[in-house]
Write a protein that holds these residues in place. Structure first.
Motif, PDB file in Angstrom:
ATOM      1  N   ARG A 119      62.376  33.093  49.563  1.00  0.00           N
ATOM      2  CA  ARG A 119      60.955  33.306  49.420  1.00  0.00           C
ATOM      3  C   ARG A 119      60.155  32.247  50.166  1.00  0.00           C
ATOM      4  NH1 ARG A 119      58.069  34.386  43.682  1.00  0.00           N
ATOM      5  NH2 ARG A 119      57.508  32.201  43.593  1.00  0.00           N
ATOM      6  N   ASP A 120      59.329  32.686  51.080  1.00  0.00           N
ATOM      7  CA  ASP A 120      58.448  31.822  51.870  1.00  0.00           C
ATOM      8  C   ASP A 120      59.215  30.815  52.716  1.00  0.00           C
ATOM      9  OD1 ASP A 120      55.736  31.362  52.563  1.00  0.00           O
ATOM     10  OD2 ASP A 120      55.805  29.455  51.484  1.00  0.00           O
ATOM     11  N   MET A 121      60.472  31.136  53.070  1.00  0.00           N
ATOM     12  CA  MET A 121      61.279  30.191  53.828  1.00  0.00           C
ATOM     13  C   MET A 121      61.905  30.836  55.049  1.00  0.00           C
ATOM     14  SD  MET A 121      63.257  28.138  50.853  1.00  0.00           S
ATOM     15  CE  MET A 121      62.392  27.420  49.480  1.00  0.00           C
ATOM     16  N   ALA A 122      61.380  31.927  55.504  1.00  0.00           N
ATOM     17  CA  ALA A 122      62.048  32.661  56.576  1.00  0.00           C
ATOM     18  C   ALA A 122      62.191  31.845  57.840  1.00  0.00           C
ATOM     19  CB  ALA A 122      61.282  33.947  56.878  1.00  0.00           C
ATOM     20  N   SER A 123      61.307  30.874  58.036  1.00  0.00           N
ATOM     21  CA  SER A 123      61.370  30.087  59.268  1.00  0.00           C
ATOM     22  C   SER A 123      62.059  28.746  59.068  1.00  0.00           C
ATOM     23  CB  SER A 123      59.949  29.841  59.791  1.00  0.00           C
ATOM     24  OG  SER A 123      59.210  29.083  58.867  1.00  0.00           O
ATOM     25  N   ALA A 124      62.643  28.529  57.886  1.00  0.00           N
ATOM     26  CA  ALA A 124      63.217  27.218  57.587  1.00  0.00           C
ATOM     27  C   ALA A 124      64.658  27.142  58.053  1.00  0.00           C
ATOM     28  CB  ALA A 124      63.137  26.937  56.085  1.00  0.00           C
ATOM     29  N   ALA A 125      64.852  26.812  59.322  1.00  0.00           N
ATOM     30  CA  ALA A 125      66.205  26.594  59.854  1.00  0.00           C
ATOM     31  C   ALA A 125      66.250  25.171  60.357  1.00  0.00           C
ATOM     32  CB  ALA A 125      66.507  27.566  60.975  1.00  0.00           C
ATOM     33  N   PHE A 126      66.573  24.232  59.449  1.00  0.00           N
ATOM     34  CA  PHE A 126      66.444  22.817  59.749  1.00  0.00           C
ATOM     35  C   PHE A 126      67.784  22.202  60.115  1.00  0.00           C
ATOM     36  CE2 PHE A 126      62.123  22.334  58.584  1.00  0.00           C
ATOM     37  CZ  PHE A 126      61.888  23.132  57.481  1.00  0.00           C
ATOM     38  N   ASP A 127      67.707  21.102  60.836  1.00  0.00           N
ATOM     39  CA  ASP A 127      68.882  20.261  61.061  1.00  0.00           C
ATOM     40  C   ASP A 127      69.264  19.626  59.733  1.00  0.00           C
ATOM     41  OD1 ASP A 127      69.472  17.346  63.223  1.00  0.00           O
ATOM     42  OD2 ASP A 127      70.714  18.303  61.684  1.00  0.00           O
ATOM     43  N   ASP A 128      70.489  19.876  59.259  1.00  0.00           N
ATOM     44  CA  ASP A 128      70.911  19.407  57.950  1.00  0.00           C
ATOM     45  C   ASP A 128      70.802  17.903  57.800  1.00  0.00           C
ATOM     46  OD1 ASP A 128      71.472  21.999  57.464  1.00  0.00           O
ATOM     47  OD2 ASP A 128      73.659  21.787  57.434  1.00  0.00           O
ATOM     48  N   ALA A 212      63.818  23.795  50.258  1.00  0.00           N
ATOM     49  CA  ALA A 212      64.402  24.572  49.162  1.00  0.00           C
ATOM     50  C   ALA A 212      63.831  24.186  47.810  1.00  0.00           C
ATOM     51  CB  ALA A 212      65.915  24.393  49.150  1.00  0.00           C
ATOM     52  N   LEU A 213      63.327  22.965  47.666  1.00  0.00           N
ATOM     53  CA  LEU A 213      62.853  22.483  46.379  1.00  0.00           C
ATOM     54  C   LEU A 213      61.383  22.804  46.126  1.00  0.00           C
ATOM     55  CD1 LEU A 213      64.605  18.986  46.264  1.00  0.00           C
ATOM     56  CD2 LEU A 213      65.331  21.111  45.151  1.00  0.00           C
ATOM     57  N   ARG A 214      60.699  23.332  47.112  1.00  0.00           N
ATOM     58  CA  ARG A 214      59.324  23.775  46.895  1.00  0.00           C
ATOM     59  C   ARG A 214      59.314  25.080  46.104  1.00  0.00           C
ATOM     60  NH1 ARG A 214      56.100  23.711  52.526  1.00  0.00           N
ATOM     61  NH2 ARG A 214      55.107  25.430  51.433  1.00  0.00           N
ATOM     62  N   ASP A 215      58.195  25.329  45.401  1.00  0.00           N
ATOM     63  CA  ASP A 215      57.983  26.626  44.752  1.00  0.00           C
ATOM     64  C   ASP A 215      59.079  26.925  43.741  1.00  0.00           C
ATOM     65  OD1 ASP A 215      56.714  29.071  44.256  1.00  0.00           O
ATOM     66  OD2 ASP A 215      57.864  30.106  45.811  1.00  0.00           O
ATOM     67  N   VAL A 216      59.374  25.956  42.860  1.00  0.00           N
ATOM     68  CA  VAL A 216      60.325  26.182  41.772  1.00  0.00           C
ATOM     69  C   VAL A 216      59.633  25.877  40.441  1.00  0.00           C
ATOM     70  CG1 VAL A 216      62.315  25.626  43.216  1.00  0.00           C
ATOM     71  CG2 VAL A 216      61.279  23.824  41.809  1.00  0.00           C
ATOM     72  N   ARG A 217      60.114  26.495  39.378  1.00  0.00           N
ATOM     73  CA  ARG A 217      59.559  26.239  38.042  1.00  0.00           C
ATOM     74  C   ARG A 217      60.256  25.071  37.358  1.00  0.00           C
ATOM     75  NH1 ARG A 217      60.631  27.725  32.851  1.00  0.00           N
ATOM     76  NH2 ARG A 217      62.408  29.005  33.516  1.00  0.00           N
ATOM     77  N   ILE A 218      61.577  24.939  37.574  1.00  0.00           N
ATOM     78  CA  ILE A 218      62.352  23.834  37.027  1.00  0.00           C
ATOM     79  C   ILE A 218      62.943  23.054  38.197  1.00  0.00           C
ATOM     80  CG2 ILE A 218      64.352  23.169  35.637  1.00  0.00           C
ATOM     81  CD1 ILE A 218      63.999  25.783  34.062  1.00  0.00           C
ATOM     82  N   LEU A 219      62.734  21.746  38.194  1.00  0.00           N
ATOM     83  CA  LEU A 219      63.227  20.897  39.268  1.00  0.00           C
ATOM     84  C   LEU A 219      64.139  19.821  38.684  1.00  0.00           C
ATOM     85  CD1 LEU A 219      63.210  19.917  42.233  1.00  0.00           C
ATOM     86  CD2 LEU A 219      61.173  18.553  41.662  1.00  0.00           C
ATOM     87  N   THR A 261      55.101  14.795  46.966  1.00  0.00           N
ATOM     88  CA  THR A 261      54.940  15.592  48.184  1.00  0.00           C
ATOM     89  C   THR A 261      55.210  17.069  47.913  1.00  0.00           C
ATOM     90  OG1 THR A 261      55.588  13.696  49.528  1.00  0.00           O
ATOM     91  CG2 THR A 261      55.674  15.856  50.580  1.00  0.00           C
ATOM     92  N   LEU A 262      56.229  17.357  47.121  1.00  0.00           N
ATOM     93  CA  LEU A 262      56.525  18.749  46.778  1.00  0.00           C
ATOM     94  C   LEU A 262      55.349  19.404  46.063  1.00  0.00           C
ATOM     95  CD1 LEU A 262      60.209  18.420  45.478  1.00  0.00           C
ATOM     96  CD2 LEU A 262      59.465  19.664  47.527  1.00  0.00           C
ATOM     97  N   VAL A 263      54.758  18.682  45.126  1.00  0.00           N
ATOM     98  CA  VAL A 263      53.611  19.236  44.392  1.00  0.00           C
ATOM     99  C   VAL A 263      52.443  19.487  45.336  1.00  0.00           C
ATOM    100  CG1 VAL A 263      51.845  18.715  42.666  1.00  0.00           C
ATOM    101  CG2 VAL A 263      54.258  18.271  42.156  1.00  0.00           C
ATOM    102  N   ALA A 264      52.131  18.505  46.185  1.00  0.00           N
ATOM    103  CA  ALA A 264      51.002  18.653  47.105  1.00  0.00           C
ATOM    104  C   ALA A 264      51.201  19.814  48.063  1.00  0.00           C
ATOM    105  CB  ALA A 264      50.792  17.355  47.873  1.00  0.00           C
ATOM    106  N   GLU A 265      52.394  19.929  48.626  1.00  0.00           N
ATOM    107  CA  GLU A 265      52.654  20.994  49.592  1.00  0.00           C
ATOM    108  C   GLU A 265      52.705  22.357  48.920  1.00  0.00           C
ATOM    109  OE1 GLU A 265      55.179  18.343  52.851  1.00  0.00           O
ATOM    110  OE2 GLU A 265      56.123  20.052  51.860  1.00  0.00           O
ATOM    111  N   SER A 266      53.298  22.434  47.740  1.00  0.00           N
ATOM    112  CA  SER A 266      53.345  23.713  47.029  1.00  0.00           C
ATOM    113  C   SER A 266      51.942  24.173  46.660  1.00  0.00           C
ATOM    114  CB  SER A 266      54.210  23.586  45.769  1.00  0.00           C
ATOM    115  OG  SER A 266      55.560  23.343  46.101  1.00  0.00           O
ATOM    116  N   ARG A 267      51.114  23.252  46.188  1.00  0.00           N
ATOM    117  CA  ARG A 267      49.739  23.612  45.835  1.00  0.00           C
ATOM    118  C   ARG A 267      48.969  24.085  47.067  1.00  0.00           C
ATOM    119  NH1 ARG A 267      48.078  19.088  43.405  1.00  0.00           N
ATOM    120  NH2 ARG A 267      48.217  19.856  41.263  1.00  0.00           N
TER     121      ARG A 267
END
Length: 321
Positions: A119-128, A212-219, A261-267
């Protein structure tokens, strides 16, 4: 909806169950505890271990795999033999995993741009290996096929790297640890889109992990050590260097920076914010549960996100629902 049952978290042993509360089925992440503790804490959580549909290994260190064989043998006696997903490099580097592979169904775990399609990650192909900028530096969904309610589904791959089972989609992502290979996981509910992010044993947050950790209910987020306590603690210098390195463990400050950062970007993206944050792999020698929790609470307060904060403990159950 999903529930996270942290059966144990720390350097003496790790294990966690992600439960699909609609069906009672679930998956196990790591098993570095004895069968007695595993069964007792599953019972305390109200989770039937006979409903485990798959097991996932973050990496091959003993505190994550030493109980896997005995637990699998115990489950086999009640007619449940779930597959184990582990990186081939981890299996080859671990006598415990190698023995499990001789007797049970061990399948290859990879990332392989697994985030594509999430979800909302179709372009996320990152260098591991690329660290996320927020915590690098000094000091450190797509549609799935769920079984009907009450029924279990056989695990199957769902695109590169992802696995579908128990009405969930499990998406592995690369972490940065001194192991043959290491992973965290994003777990999504196929029915309602609920999501859990799970990251432990990583010296940095990789770019793939951050996405992957953005847009989750439990972290569930590693908050392993307090740098001052680590520096003044009893460990030999070489061990201190390992823990604080980019292939070691996240400090309280690194975890707090990542959370903010996760909270700011998700918001900003209009995504959900975490409702529960669990501090994971808290060191019993170089940290304090209250310190780890307060650090995360401060980050949430600064970000204007008033989520519940919990700790995963070494010797007792923590459940996030």
């Amino acid at each position: 909806m999903l529930a996270l049952h942290v059966l144990a978290s720390g350097s003496s042993g790790n294990a966690a169950v992600i439960e699909n509360t609609a069906t009672g089925a679930g998956v196990l992440i790591d098993c570095g505890i004895c069968k007695r503790d595993f069964l007792n804490r599953c019972d305390e959580a109200g989770f039937d271990p006979g409903r485990i549909q798959a097991m996932f290994v973050t990496h091959e260190h003993g505190d994550h795999v030493k109980g896997l064989g005995v637990v699998l043998r115990g489950l086999a006696k009640i007619g449940n033999v779930p597959p184990v997903f582990a990186a081939g490099a981890c299996t080859a580097n671990s006598s415990a995993l190698s023995k499990v592979a001789e007797a049970f169904d061990v399948r290859e775990l990879t990332t392989a741009c697994a985030l594509a399609g999430s979800r909302d990650m179709a372009s996320a192909a990152f260098d591991d290996a690329t660290p996320h900028a927020a915590i690098a530096g000094p000091g450190h969904g797509s549609a799935t096929h769920a079984a009907p309610a009450g029924q279990d589904s056989a695990p199957h791959t769902a695109g590169p790297g992802a696995v579908e089972t128990a009405g969930m989609r499990i998406v592995p992502f690369a972490t940065s640890h001194d192991a043959a290979a290491s992973f965290g996981f994003r777990i999504e509910d196929a029915a309602d889109g609920d999501a859990v992010g799970y990251l432990t044993d990583s010296g940095i947050v990789t770019a793939q992990a951050h996405a992957a950790l953005r847009d989750v209910r439990i972290l569930a987020l590693e908050s392993n050590h307090d740098p001052k306590m680590l520096a003044a603690g009893p460990y030999p210098y070489v061990i201190k260097q390992r823990i604080a390195s980019n292939s070691g463990h996240l400090s309280n400050g690194q975890a707090a920076a990542e959370l903010g950062t996760l909270v700011a970007e998700s918001r900003a993206a209009g995504q959900r914010l975490p409702q529960t944050v669990v501090a994971m792999h808290v060191s019993q020698n170089n940290n304090d549960y209250s310190l780890a929790r307060r650090s995360l609470e401060a980050a949430l307060g600064d970000a204007g996100c008033y989520a519940e904060t919990l700790c995963g403990y070494q010797a007792r159950l923590t459940t996030a629902r």
